[in-house]
Design a protein around this motif. Structure first.
Motif, PDB file in Angstrom:
ATOM      1  N   ARG A  41       0.822  -1.220   0.000  1.00 46.34           N
ATOM      2  CA  ARG A  41       0.000   0.000   0.000  1.00 46.34           C
ATOM      3  C   ARG A  41       0.852   1.264   0.000  1.00 46.34           C
ATOM      4  O   ARG A  41       0.496   2.276  -0.599  1.00 46.34           O
ATOM      5  CB  ARG A  41      -0.941  -0.007   1.207  1.00 46.34           C
ATOM      6  CG  ARG A  41      -2.134  -0.935   1.056  1.00 46.34           C
ATOM      7  CD  ARG A  41      -3.173  -0.666   2.130  1.00 46.34           C
ATOM      8  NE  ARG A  41      -2.671  -1.012   3.454  1.00 46.34           N
ATOM      9  CZ  ARG A  41      -2.827  -2.195   4.019  1.00 46.34           C
ATOM     10  NH1 ARG A  41      -3.425  -3.171   3.352  1.00 46.34           N
ATOM     11  NH2 ARG A  41      -2.360  -2.437   5.231  1.00 46.34           N
ATOM     12  N   ARG A  42       2.002   1.192   0.679  1.00 51.50           N
ATOM     13  CA  ARG A  42       2.858   2.377   0.744  1.00 51.50           C
ATOM     14  C   ARG A  42       3.449   2.757  -0.612  1.00 51.50           C
ATOM     15  O   ARG A  42       3.907   3.877  -0.791  1.00 51.50           O
ATOM     16  CB  ARG A  42       4.000   2.150   1.736  1.00 51.50           C
ATOM     17  CG  ARG A  42       3.550   2.066   3.179  1.00 51.50           C
ATOM     18  CD  ARG A  42       4.751   2.113   4.114  1.00 51.50           C
ATOM     19  NE  ARG A  42       4.369   1.913   5.498  1.00 51.50           N
ATOM     20  CZ  ARG A  42       5.193   2.074   6.528  1.00 51.50           C
ATOM     21  NH1 ARG A  42       6.451   2.426   6.305  1.00 51.50           N
ATOM     22  NH2 ARG A  42       4.793   1.877   7.764  1.00 51.50           N
ATOM     23  N   GLY A  54       1.818   2.993  -3.311  1.00 52.33           N
ATOM     24  CA  GLY A  54       0.880   3.775  -4.095  1.00 52.33           C
ATOM     25  C   GLY A  54      -0.250   2.948  -4.661  1.00 52.33           C
ATOM     26  O   GLY A  54      -0.316   1.716  -4.511  1.00 52.33           O
ATOM     27  N   HIS A  55      -1.151   3.620  -5.325  1.00 48.41           N
ATOM     28  CA  HIS A  55      -2.359   2.991  -5.862  1.00 48.41           C
ATOM     29  C   HIS A  55      -2.002   1.898  -6.871  1.00 48.41           C
ATOM     30  O   HIS A  55      -1.179   2.101  -7.765  1.00 48.41           O
ATOM     31  CB  HIS A  55      -3.238   4.051  -6.543  1.00 48.41           C
ATOM     32  CG  HIS A  55      -4.490   3.481  -7.133  1.00 48.41           C
ATOM     33  ND1 HIS A  55      -5.530   2.998  -6.357  1.00 48.41           N
ATOM     34  CD2 HIS A  55      -4.858   3.282  -8.437  1.00 48.41           C
ATOM     35  CE1 HIS A  55      -6.488   2.548  -7.146  1.00 48.41           C
ATOM     36  NE2 HIS A  55      -6.103   2.707  -8.409  1.00 48.41           N
ATOM     37  N   GLY A  56      -2.657   0.747  -6.720  1.00 49.18           N
ATOM     38  CA  GLY A  56      -2.457  -0.345  -7.656  1.00 49.18           C
ATOM     39  C   GLY A  56      -1.285  -1.245  -7.350  1.00 49.18           C
ATOM     40  O   GLY A  56      -1.118  -2.278  -8.008  1.00 49.18           O
ATOM     41  N   ALA A  92       3.502  -3.304  -9.527  1.00 56.99           N
ATOM     42  CA  ALA A  92       3.349  -1.858  -9.379  1.00 56.99           C
ATOM     43  C   ALA A  92       3.301  -1.236 -10.767  1.00 56.99           C
ATOM     44  O   ALA A  92       3.683  -1.875 -11.764  1.00 56.99           O
ATOM     45  CB  ALA A  92       4.503  -1.271  -8.571  1.00 56.99           C
ATOM     46  N   SER A  93       2.827   0.008 -10.844  1.00 58.44           N
ATOM     47  CA  SER A  93       2.779   0.685 -12.139  1.00 58.44           C
ATOM     48  C   SER A  93       4.168   0.870 -12.720  1.00 58.44           C
ATOM     49  O   SER A  93       4.349   0.889 -13.932  1.00 58.44           O
ATOM     50  CB  SER A  93       2.078   2.040 -11.990  1.00 58.44           C
ATOM     51  OG  SER A  93       2.742   2.836 -11.011  1.00 58.44           O
TER      52      SER A  93
END
Length: 500
Positions: free
Chosen positions: A446-447, A449-451, A470-471
């Motif tokens: 979660r740290r 970032g989104h996704g 992650a992105s």
């Protein structure tokens, strides 16, 4: 200085062998040590090892480390690790063993939880600059007063332990040799979280004695240890088994298969201590023809629920002893019979060796009302696993408990009465010799970032493996490395389009 009726310490065991055969071979480095640490491999007799141990012990005393304080050790599986542990005990210190994959985040947490006064490491191991890691962690741990290292190019402020050995001092300190004193601290992760687990010399020796007797390690054996020593099982199965046999200890920094076979052959090793999956793999590769000196194999299972479904051990000149590991809580061993299948594990007291009636009690295996496996006995550090006080009820004392619940799900086989271990602790992820809370993995994901996602997937060899998404995987790796997290988490975000 030994009080009446005192049980032996590890240093006392070493000195007993030294008195009998000072010029016998004691310690053998991996032949590829130069690749691992940049240092040449060494061979030491008991007399030479004793001089190095005394020199290091004098250095620790002269550095102002008080008796009974904790010295953290993060070293590879080389001679320096063994010398440092024995020297710390000779100086009256307690050793905290730190896994090599730990980076700054875990190091700082361990140093602060134990109030360690010193840390010992190497300049580099497998290309990683451990000296810098130790210095950075020491800067965040206010209890650290001394940092020492082996190897070249040590940073400013780090004492050279190679120089301490080369220029020995006569400084000594009177230390009470009593096995009831604290010897080591290892670190475990349970469903309740991260916890240090202290053990006495007596507890550590009990673990090694149970393994030595169950696997029938002969006196004066040449023992090959290919298991990381940075845990209770690692120390008990290598350092303690070696001291109990009074032979030679050859060390292998895991893992290079060709180098391991070369070492076993050159040193005519009769006992191999290794992760069980590696031992079984050697058995599949015609062990009998290539390693004729080998007579005992001790296979350590970090995922004990996998033992029952493991391949049989047949057609081998060496016996195989399965060692069930339950984090840092404890262990027990069971030598396989002629059919090569894992031996049944019965509840209740078990001796060392198990099949000999009236043998010394190595421990006791219990099933709890929760349907989990529990351990009791001289090697089990019960106090370290005492259940937390119920919230809001601080005036009510906890009922005393003389066993440790391992949280491994288990049941009894209706036909045989044997124990079947069915699942690891809920909420705990095991990757080889490392444990994480699944909720911590989710929090780190979660740290990012989104996704972003960091999770554990089942793995037949290591229990679990970490996988991340992650992105921008490259940026996620950089962020986790900057936070001081270990490579298992960092490399979970590697680019899957390329081979790892």
């Amino acid at each position: 200085m030994t009080p009446p009726n005192a049980s032996p310490t590890l240093d006392a065991l070493f000195q007993r062998i030294l008195a009998r055969k000072p010029d016998a071979l004691a310690l053998l480095d991996p032949p590829n040590k130069h690749r691992i640490t940049g240092q040449p491999p060494k061979r030491l007799t008991y007399r030479e090892a004793d001089r190095a141990v005394s020199a290091l012990a004098a250095h620790f005393v002269e550095s102002g480390l008080p008796a009974n304080s904790i010295i953290a050790v993060q070293l590879p599986n080389t001679i320096e690790f063994v010398l440092t542990v024995l020297a710390a005990h000779r100086a009256g210190l307690v050793v905290a063993v730190l896994p090599l994959l730990w980076r700054q985040s875990e190091l700082v947490a361990a140093l602060n939880r134990t109030a360690a006064r010193a840390i010992v490491t190497s300049s580099k191991t497998d290309g990683v600059n451990y000296a810098d890691l130790a210095m950075n962690a020491a800067a965040e741990a206010f209890s650290i007063r001394h940092v020492g290292g082996f190897g070249d190019d040590l940073p400013d402020g780090m004492a050279s332990l190679d120089r301490a050995i080369a220029k020995p001092s006569a400084t000594t300190r009177a230390v009470i040799q009593d096995g009831r004193k604290a010897a080591m601290v290892s670190f475990d992760v349970t469903p309740e979280g991260f916890r240090p687990v202290p053990r006495t010399h007596l507890s550590l020796i009990a673990g090694g004695l149970a393994l030595s007797l169950e696997s029938d390690v002969p006196q004066a054996a040449t023992v090959m240890s290919a298991f990381a020593p940075t845990s209770f099982a690692g120390l008990a199965s290598s350092l303690v088994v070696w001291l109990l046999s009074g032979g030679a200890l050859a060390l292998h920094h895991p893992f290079e298969g060709d180098v391991l076979e070369q070492q076993i052959g050159e040193h005519a090793c009769d006992t191999l201590i290794a992760p069980a999956q590696l031992a079984l793999r050697l058995g599949e590769l015609n062990l009998a023809a290539r390693l004729p000196s080998l007579r005992n194999v001790i296979g350590l299972w970090r995922a004990p629920e996998q033992v029952a479904s493991s391949p049989t051990w047949v057609g081998q000149p060496a016996s195989l002893t399965d060692v069930y590991l339950f984090g840092e809580a404890g262990l027990f061993g069971a030598r396989r019979a002629a059919d090569g299948a894992p031996s049944p594990i019965m509840p209740g007291r078990h001796g060392a060796p198990r099949e000999l009636p009236g043998s010394s009690i190595a421990g006791e295996i219990l099933l709890t009302a929760r349907g989990t496996l529990a351990l009791r006995g001289p090697m089990v550090a019960v106090a370290a696993y005492a259940p937390p006080q119920p919230p809001g009820d601080t005036l009510t004392a906890q009922a005393p408990r003389d066993y440790v619940d391992t949280d491994y799900a288990a049941r009894l086989d209706r036909s045989t009465g044997a124990i079947c271990i069915t699942a690891p602790p809920s909420g705990v992820v095991t990757v080889g010799g490392y444990r994480f809370l699944s909720q911590d993995l989710a929090e780190w994901g979660r740290r990012l970032g989104h996704g972003a996602l960091l999770t554990a997937l089942p793995d037949r060899l290591s229990g679990h493996r970490l996988a991340g998404r992650a992105s921008d995987n490259a940026r996620a790796r950089e962020a986790l490395a900057e936070l001081g997290l270990n490579p298992l988490m960092v490399e979970a975000f590697r680019d899957r389009s390329n081979p790892p």
